[in-house]
Design a protein around this motif. Structure first.
Motif, PDB file in Angstrom:
ATOM      1  N   LYS A  58       0.823  -1.214   0.000  1.00 27.80           N
ATOM      2  CA  LYS A  58       0.000   0.000   0.000  1.00 27.80           C
ATOM      3  C   LYS A  58       0.855   1.261   0.000  1.00 27.80           C
ATOM      4  N   GLU A  59       1.954   1.229   0.740  1.00 27.72           N
ATOM      5  CA  GLU A  59       2.825   2.403   0.812  1.00 27.72           C
ATOM      6  C   GLU A  59       3.555   2.663  -0.497  1.00 27.72           C
ATOM      7  N   ASN A  60       3.746   1.620  -1.305  1.00 26.22           N
ATOM      8  CA  ASN A  60       4.552   1.757  -2.527  1.00 26.22           C
ATOM      9  C   ASN A  60       3.775   1.461  -3.800  1.00 26.22           C
ATOM     10  N   GLN A  61       2.463   1.589  -3.734  1.00 27.04           N
ATOM     11  CA  GLN A  61       1.626   1.218  -4.864  1.00 27.04           C
ATOM     12  C   GLN A  61       1.836   2.089  -6.097  1.00 27.04           C
ATOM     13  N   ASN A  62       2.382   3.273  -5.921  1.00 27.72           N
ATOM     14  CA  ASN A  62       2.539   4.181  -7.057  1.00 27.72           C
ATOM     15  C   ASN A  62       3.919   4.126  -7.701  1.00 27.72           C
ATOM     16  N   GLU A  63       4.798   3.308  -7.160  1.00 23.13           N
ATOM     17  CA  GLU A  63       6.149   3.160  -7.704  1.00 23.13           C
ATOM     18  C   GLU A  63       6.486   1.669  -7.762  1.00 23.13           C
ATOM     19  N   PRO A  64       7.398   1.273  -8.629  1.00 18.78           N
ATOM     20  CA  PRO A  64       7.730  -0.156  -8.709  1.00 18.78           C
ATOM     21  C   PRO A  64       8.370  -0.655  -7.417  1.00 18.78           C
ATOM     22  N   PHE A  65       7.991  -1.862  -7.023  1.00 18.24           N
ATOM     23  CA  PHE A  65       8.549  -2.431  -5.801  1.00 18.24           C
ATOM     24  C   PHE A  65       8.883  -3.903  -5.992  1.00 18.24           C
ATOM     25  N   PHE A  66       9.804  -4.373  -5.138  1.00 18.43           N
ATOM     26  CA  PHE A  66      10.162  -5.790  -5.067  1.00 18.43           C
ATOM     27  C   PHE A  66       9.935  -6.259  -3.638  1.00 18.43           C
ATOM     28  N   LYS A  77      -5.257 -10.207  -2.982  1.00 16.91           N
ATOM     29  CA  LYS A  77      -6.434  -9.341  -2.827  1.00 16.91           C
ATOM     30  C   LYS A  77      -6.021  -7.880  -2.698  1.00 16.91           C
ATOM     31  N   THR A  78      -4.946  -7.634  -1.985  1.00 12.81           N
ATOM     32  CA  THR A  78      -4.449  -6.264  -1.829  1.00 12.81           C
ATOM     33  C   THR A  78      -4.009  -5.684  -3.173  1.00 12.81           C
ATOM     34  N   LEU A  79      -3.312  -6.489  -3.970  1.00 15.16           N
ATOM     35  CA  LEU A  79      -2.896  -6.019  -5.299  1.00 15.16           C
ATOM     36  C   LEU A  79      -4.108  -5.598  -6.124  1.00 15.16           C
ATOM     37  N   LYS A  80      -5.140  -6.399  -6.056  1.00 17.99           N
ATOM     38  CA  LYS A  80      -6.350  -6.097  -6.832  1.00 17.99           C
ATOM     39  C   LYS A  80      -7.039  -4.840  -6.307  1.00 17.99           C
ATOM     40  N   GLU A  81      -7.137  -4.733  -4.991  1.00 16.56           N
ATOM     41  CA  GLU A  81      -7.780  -3.562  -4.389  1.00 16.56           C
ATOM     42  C   GLU A  81      -7.025  -2.276  -4.713  1.00 16.56           C
ATOM     43  N   GLU A 116      -1.961 -24.083   5.095  1.00 24.90           N
ATOM     44  CA  GLU A 116      -3.234 -23.419   4.813  1.00 24.90           C
ATOM     45  C   GLU A 116      -3.203 -21.959   5.265  1.00 24.90           C
ATOM     46  N   GLU A 117      -2.421 -21.665   6.303  1.00 24.78           N
ATOM     47  CA  GLU A 117      -2.265 -20.266   6.693  1.00 24.78           C
ATOM     48  C   GLU A 117      -1.392 -19.509   5.688  1.00 24.78           C
ATOM     49  N   ILE A 118      -0.377 -20.166   5.166  1.00 25.13           N
ATOM     50  CA  ILE A 118       0.425 -19.548   4.105  1.00 25.13           C
ATOM     51  C   ILE A 118      -0.445 -19.287   2.877  1.00 25.13           C
ATOM     52  N   ASP A 119      -1.308 -20.240   2.538  1.00 24.90           N
ATOM     53  CA  ASP A 119      -2.225 -20.045   1.414  1.00 24.90           C
ATOM     54  C   ASP A 119      -3.114 -18.827   1.654  1.00 24.90           C
ATOM     55  N   TRP A 120      -3.583 -18.682   2.882  1.00 24.35           N
ATOM     56  CA  TRP A 120      -4.360 -17.479   3.244  1.00 24.35           C
ATOM     57  C   TRP A 120      -3.522 -16.226   3.020  1.00 24.35           C
ATOM     58  N   SER A 121      -2.246 -16.284   3.409  1.00 17.97           N
ATOM     59  CA  SER A 121      -1.348 -15.142   3.235  1.00 17.97           C
ATOM     60  C   SER A 121      -1.238 -14.755   1.763  1.00 17.97           C
ATOM     61  N   VAL A 122      -1.063 -15.759   0.908  1.00 13.02           N
ATOM     62  CA  VAL A 122      -1.004 -15.502  -0.533  1.00 13.02           C
ATOM     63  C   VAL A 122      -2.288 -14.820  -0.995  1.00 13.02           C
TER      64      VAL A 122
END
Length: 456
Positions: A220-228, A271-275, A260-266
């Motif tokens: 969220k903090e870096n959504q306007n610039e490329p990030f790794f 979801k954040t990328l899409k939002e 399954e918790e890691i899958d939730w993390s993914v």
């Protein structure tokens, strides 16, 4: 007037679409790297009990690799290879590193983070590091702007000489004197932020959720610039921990809970990328550092139908699940059996960002044609082969369908297309192939050892 209103409506709808789906010249890059997760331990790779709907959906929207390899079957070397694009002995990390001992990945190496920073990327390492816990080896000395995580495996101890935050949180009756003691305290590990310990020992039941929260905030903090973003989960390395929301929920027991918790993390990250409207500008890769720790019984994973496990040069030690997506750039629903490796990620990102390769020799190759889902693409290692190192010893090579493994004077040849489980040694029936692959092993190992990276 109606014409003006109509033009204005079109303009507003277009600008609305643009704000909902930002476009960035260079792609964001996210690499999920799990710890000791077996080849089978994802739903789409055949797990009968572990549910991974987000990873399965990622495969449906992108590409699944059935023949993807880590460059080592243990932690530190595998991570060094991923970040440098080179086999571990070439970059001086052939073995597992331990807390408060000399050595680590030289900060003169050009990591993915260094390379992408040179192209204007903001970089973050969240999770397990395990490439040296002394100041000069930490992520903030290796091209990462931000670090948050456990600096080595979660069954280790603490470096008593670590820098400590003035706001450190002590748990389980620990105090600063406890941290400074040189006594080994297995499974009590620190949580670090940047180069300081902020919690000791860390509450490991919360780390997957905390890593995820940190990752989301970074996006969220870096959504306007490329990030790794390099998100290296501590699980499912033993000791296993899951948060209350996941503990006891998987039919595969605690090990399944962690996956399954890691899958939730993914899922939360996607979801954040899409939002934020940046999913179509983001390449996401999911894979594991090496095969499962099967000696741990139900606390370890499964590499079936592969033979072997962590710390071996059988397929089960090296071949790992790999899924990637990039909407609009990677074709959806592709499954490839072409060989590729974590060492190929760095040169592929160099290609995608128009960056420069490291000046010193690396072993990885650009696999974008394959990664993008091109049906005619070939393995980047089809000519030169792929090599399996155990520590500094080159034990095996794969070229095409053939794999030669040499250990303690035992020569074994397998046809992986016909025998994925390495159950039938066909060396005697194929002496010419054995001789050819033996020559490849000798020549490559000699060349690598003569051309290790050297630093002052």
């Amino acid at each position: 007037m109606k014409f003006v209103i109509s033009i204005l409506t079109v303009f507003l709808s277009c600008t609305g679409a643009l704000s909902a789906q930002k476009t960035i010249e260079k792609p964001n890059v996210i690499i999920f790297f799990t710890d000791d997760q077996g080849y089978q331990d994802v739903g789409v790779f055949g797990s009968p009990l572990i549910k991974t709907p987000n990873l399965d959906n990622m495969a449906a929207n992108g590409i699944k690799f059935t023949d993807f390899y880590a460059a080592s079957s243990v932690c530190s070397p595998s991570r060094a290879a991923l970040l440098t694009g080179a086999y571990p002995p070439r970059v001086g990390v052939p073995k597992v590193l331990w807390p408060n001992l000399p050595g680590g990945l030289s900060n003169e190496e050009q990591t993915i983070a260094n390379i992408l920073k040179s192209k204007g990327y903001t970089t973050a390492c969240i999770g397990k590091w395990h490439l040296g816990d002394q100041q000069q080896y930490l992520p903030t000395s290796q091209g990462f702007d931000r670090y948050y995580g456990i600096p080595f495996s979660n069954d280790m101890s603490v470096n008593p000489e670590s820098k400590v935050s003035k706001n450190i949180v002590f748990r389980e009756g620990m105090i600063l004197d406890s941290l400074r003691e040189k006594k080994w305290r297995g499974k009590r590990v620190p949580l670090m932020k940047q180069d300081e310990v902020i919690e000791y020992p860390v509450d490991q039941s919360t780390v997957t959720k905390r890593y995820t929260k940190e990752a989301i905030n970074f996006i969220k903090e870096n959504q306007n610039e490329p990030f790794f973003l390099y998100l290296a989960h501590s699980m499912p390395h033993v000791p296993l921990y899951a948060s209350p929301d996941f503990k006891g929920k998987s039919a595969r027991g605690l090990y399944g809970d962690t996956i399954e918790e890691i899958d939730w993390s993914v899922g939360e990250v996607l979801k954040t990328l899409k939002e934020q409207g940046i999913d179509e500008n983001t390449l996401v890769i999911f894979t594991s550092d090496n095969g499962p720790w099967t000696s741990k019984g139900d606390q370890g994973g499964s590499a079936l139908p592969l033979r072997g496990h962590k710390n071996q040069t059988f397929e089960g030690g090296f071949r790992v699940p790999m899924i990637a997506q990039w909407p609009g750039k990677i074709k959806a629903g592709v499954v490839t059996d072409k060989l590729a490796s974590t060492i190929d990620i760095l040169p592929t990102l160099v290609y995608l960002t128009d960056a420069e390769l490291p000046k010193q020799e690396i072993d990885g190759k650009n696999m974008w044609s394959l990664l993008s889902g091109n049906e005619k693409a070939k393995s980047p290692h089809r000519k030169d082969g792929f090599f399996y190192y155990k520590d500094s010893t080159l034990e095996a090579v794969r070229k095409g369908d053939w794999k030669l493994r040499i250990t303690q004077n035992c020569v074994a040849l397998y046809n992986l297309k016909n025998d994925i489980s390495e159950s039938e040694n066909v060396a005697e029936a194929n002496p010419k192939i054995v001789k050819k692959l033996q020559k490849m092993i000798t020549e490559f190992d000699t060349d690598l050892k003569a051309n290790k990276h050297q630093y002052n």
